[in-house]
Design a protein around this motif. Structure first.
Motif, PDB file in Angstrom:
ATOM      1  N   ARG A 184       5.955  -6.921 -71.406  1.00  0.00           N
ATOM      2  CA  ARG A 184       6.389  -7.306 -70.067  1.00  0.00           C
ATOM      3  C   ARG A 184       7.867  -7.711 -70.134  1.00  0.00           C
ATOM      4  O   ARG A 184       8.387  -7.959 -71.215  1.00  0.00           O
ATOM      5  N   PRO A 185       8.537  -7.797 -69.015  1.00  0.00           N
ATOM      6  CA  PRO A 185       9.946  -8.198 -69.032  1.00  0.00           C
ATOM      7  C   PRO A 185      10.120  -9.610 -69.605  1.00  0.00           C
ATOM      8  O   PRO A 185       9.323 -10.497 -69.320  1.00  0.00           O
ATOM      9  N   VAL A 186      11.146  -9.781 -70.416  1.00  0.00           N
ATOM     10  CA  VAL A 186      11.475 -11.100 -70.960  1.00  0.00           C
ATOM     11  C   VAL A 186      12.976 -11.324 -70.811  1.00  0.00           C
ATOM     12  O   VAL A 186      13.759 -10.381 -70.874  1.00  0.00           O
ATOM     13  N   PRO A 187      13.386 -12.578 -70.622  1.00  0.00           N
ATOM     14  CA  PRO A 187      14.826 -12.856 -70.496  1.00  0.00           C
ATOM     15  C   PRO A 187      15.515 -12.794 -71.860  1.00  0.00           C
ATOM     16  O   PRO A 187      14.874 -12.874 -72.909  1.00  0.00           O
ATOM     17  N   LEU A 188      16.817 -12.675 -71.821  1.00  0.00           N
ATOM     18  CA  LEU A 188      17.622 -12.636 -73.034  1.00  0.00           C
ATOM     19  C   LEU A 188      17.364 -13.860 -73.902  1.00  0.00           C
ATOM     20  O   LEU A 188      17.282 -13.754 -75.124  1.00  0.00           O
ATOM     21  N   ALA A 189      17.194 -15.024 -73.306  1.00  0.00           N
ATOM     22  CA  ALA A 189      16.950 -16.261 -74.072  1.00  0.00           C
ATOM     23  C   ALA A 189      15.704 -16.137 -74.947  1.00  0.00           C
ATOM     24  O   ALA A 189      15.681 -16.626 -76.076  1.00  0.00           O
ATOM     25  N   LEU A 247      14.457 -13.301 -76.216  1.00  0.00           N
ATOM     26  CA  LEU A 247      14.795 -12.395 -77.315  1.00  0.00           C
ATOM     27  C   LEU A 247      15.611 -13.127 -78.385  1.00  0.00           C
ATOM     28  O   LEU A 247      15.398 -12.935 -79.581  1.00  0.00           O
ATOM     29  N   ILE A 248      16.516 -13.992 -77.956  1.00  0.00           N
ATOM     30  CA  ILE A 248      17.328 -14.777 -78.891  1.00  0.00           C
ATOM     31  C   ILE A 248      16.438 -15.718 -79.701  1.00  0.00           C
ATOM     32  O   ILE A 248      16.604 -15.853 -80.916  1.00  0.00           O
ATOM     33  N   ASP A 249      15.481 -16.361 -79.044  1.00  0.00           N
ATOM     34  CA  ASP A 249      14.558 -17.266 -79.747  1.00  0.00           C
ATOM     35  C   ASP A 249      13.762 -16.520 -80.815  1.00  0.00           C
ATOM     36  O   ASP A 249      13.567 -17.020 -81.919  1.00  0.00           O
ATOM     37  N   VAL A 250      13.302 -15.328 -80.492  1.00  0.00           N
ATOM     38  CA  VAL A 250      12.533 -14.542 -81.462  1.00  0.00           C
ATOM     39  C   VAL A 250      13.428 -14.145 -82.632  1.00  0.00           C
ATOM     40  O   VAL A 250      13.020 -14.227 -83.792  1.00  0.00           O
ATOM     41  N   ALA A 251      14.646 -13.728 -82.351  1.00  0.00           N
ATOM     42  CA  ALA A 251      15.576 -13.377 -83.435  1.00  0.00           C
ATOM     43  C   ALA A 251      15.859 -14.595 -84.304  1.00  0.00           C
ATOM     44  O   ALA A 251      15.927 -14.494 -85.529  1.00  0.00           O
ATOM     45  N   GLY A 252      15.987 -15.766 -83.700  1.00  0.00           N
ATOM     46  CA  GLY A 252      16.209 -16.997 -84.453  1.00  0.00           C
ATOM     47  C   GLY A 252      15.034 -17.356 -85.335  1.00  0.00           C
ATOM     48  O   GLY A 252      15.208 -17.861 -86.450  1.00  0.00           O
ATOM     49  N   SER A 253      13.818 -17.094 -84.879  1.00  0.00           N
ATOM     50  CA  SER A 253      12.642 -17.400 -85.701  1.00  0.00           C
ATOM     51  C   SER A 253      12.598 -16.505 -86.929  1.00  0.00           C
ATOM     52  O   SER A 253      12.071 -16.884 -87.967  1.00  0.00           O
ATOM     53  N   ARG A 254      13.175 -15.331 -86.835  1.00  0.00           N
ATOM     54  CA  ARG A 254      13.237 -14.419 -87.984  1.00  0.00           C
ATOM     55  C   ARG A 254      14.038 -15.072 -89.120  1.00  0.00           C
ATOM     56  O   ARG A 254      13.666 -14.986 -90.274  1.00  0.00           O
ATOM     57  N   TRP A 255      15.138 -15.760 -88.781  1.00  0.00           N
ATOM     58  CA  TRP A 255      15.952 -16.426 -89.813  1.00  0.00           C
ATOM     59  C   TRP A 255      15.153 -17.518 -90.511  1.00  0.00           C
ATOM     60  O   TRP A 255      15.220 -17.668 -91.717  1.00  0.00           O
ATOM     61  N   ARG A 256      14.420 -18.312 -89.710  1.00  0.00           N
ATOM     62  CA  ARG A 256      13.614 -19.375 -90.319  1.00  0.00           C
ATOM     63  C   ARG A 256      12.588 -18.803 -91.287  1.00  0.00           C
ATOM     64  O   ARG A 256      12.363 -19.353 -92.359  1.00  0.00           O
ATOM     65  N   LEU A 257      11.972 -17.702 -90.910  1.00  0.00           N
ATOM     66  CA  LEU A 257      10.994 -17.064 -91.796  1.00  0.00           C
ATOM     67  C   LEU A 257      11.659 -16.562 -93.072  1.00  0.00           C
ATOM     68  O   LEU A 257      11.123 -16.729 -94.174  1.00  0.00           O
ATOM     69  N   GLU A 258      12.809 -15.934 -92.954  1.00  0.00           N
ATOM     70  CA  GLU A 258      13.506 -15.417 -94.133  1.00  0.00           C
ATOM     71  C   GLU A 258      13.953 -16.553 -95.047  1.00  0.00           C
ATOM     72  O   GLU A 258      13.844 -16.445 -96.275  1.00  0.00           O
TER      73      GLU A 258
END
Length: 122
Positions: A82-87, A89-100
């Motif tokens: 479904r549509p999601v705001p840019l914010a 998408l940014i949160d999901v990208a940020g969670s990737r760093w925490r996982l790495e």
């Protein structure tokens, strides 16, 4: 959210472009700043996204991160049902760093980064 390289070809509603060429077409007002703490200090980035052409009923984007200090770019292909705001998408990208970061520190603690464990029998 897989990262893609600069020359990765992206199909938009208009035509196919390389990720880095698409970045040049983004107006300055479309970028949004984000900051957060990281393992190596404060991260400050600008973010933008571009909707991609998709024949299925879904939402796909090219998420672009611009480092405010170095000017370097990173590119991510995103999908949402479904549509999601840019914010978001940014949160999901940020969670990737925490996982790495967690994965890297765990490898160090288990000495897997030194190839000490060649065989493990449970």
């Amino acid at each position: 959210m897989p990262a893609v390289a600069r020359p990765h070809e992206i199909t938009t509603r208009a035509e196919k472009f390389r990720a880095d060429i698409l970045t040049e077409k983004i107006p300055e007002r479309a970028w949004q700043m984000s900051a957060g703490a990281g393992a190596k200090g404060q991260h400050v980035y600008d973010w933008a996204h571009i909707a991609l052409s998709e024949p299925r009923p879904s939402h796909r984007h090219l998420l672009i991160r611009r480092n405010r200090t170095t000017g370097q770019f990173a590119y991510y292909r995103c999908y949402s049902p479904r549509p999601v705001p840019l914010a978001t998408l940014i949160d999901v990208a940020g969670s990737r760093w925490r996982l790495e970061e967690t994965f890297q520190s765990g490898r160090g603690l288990a000495e897997l980064d030194e190839h000490q464990v060649l065989r493990y029998t449970s």
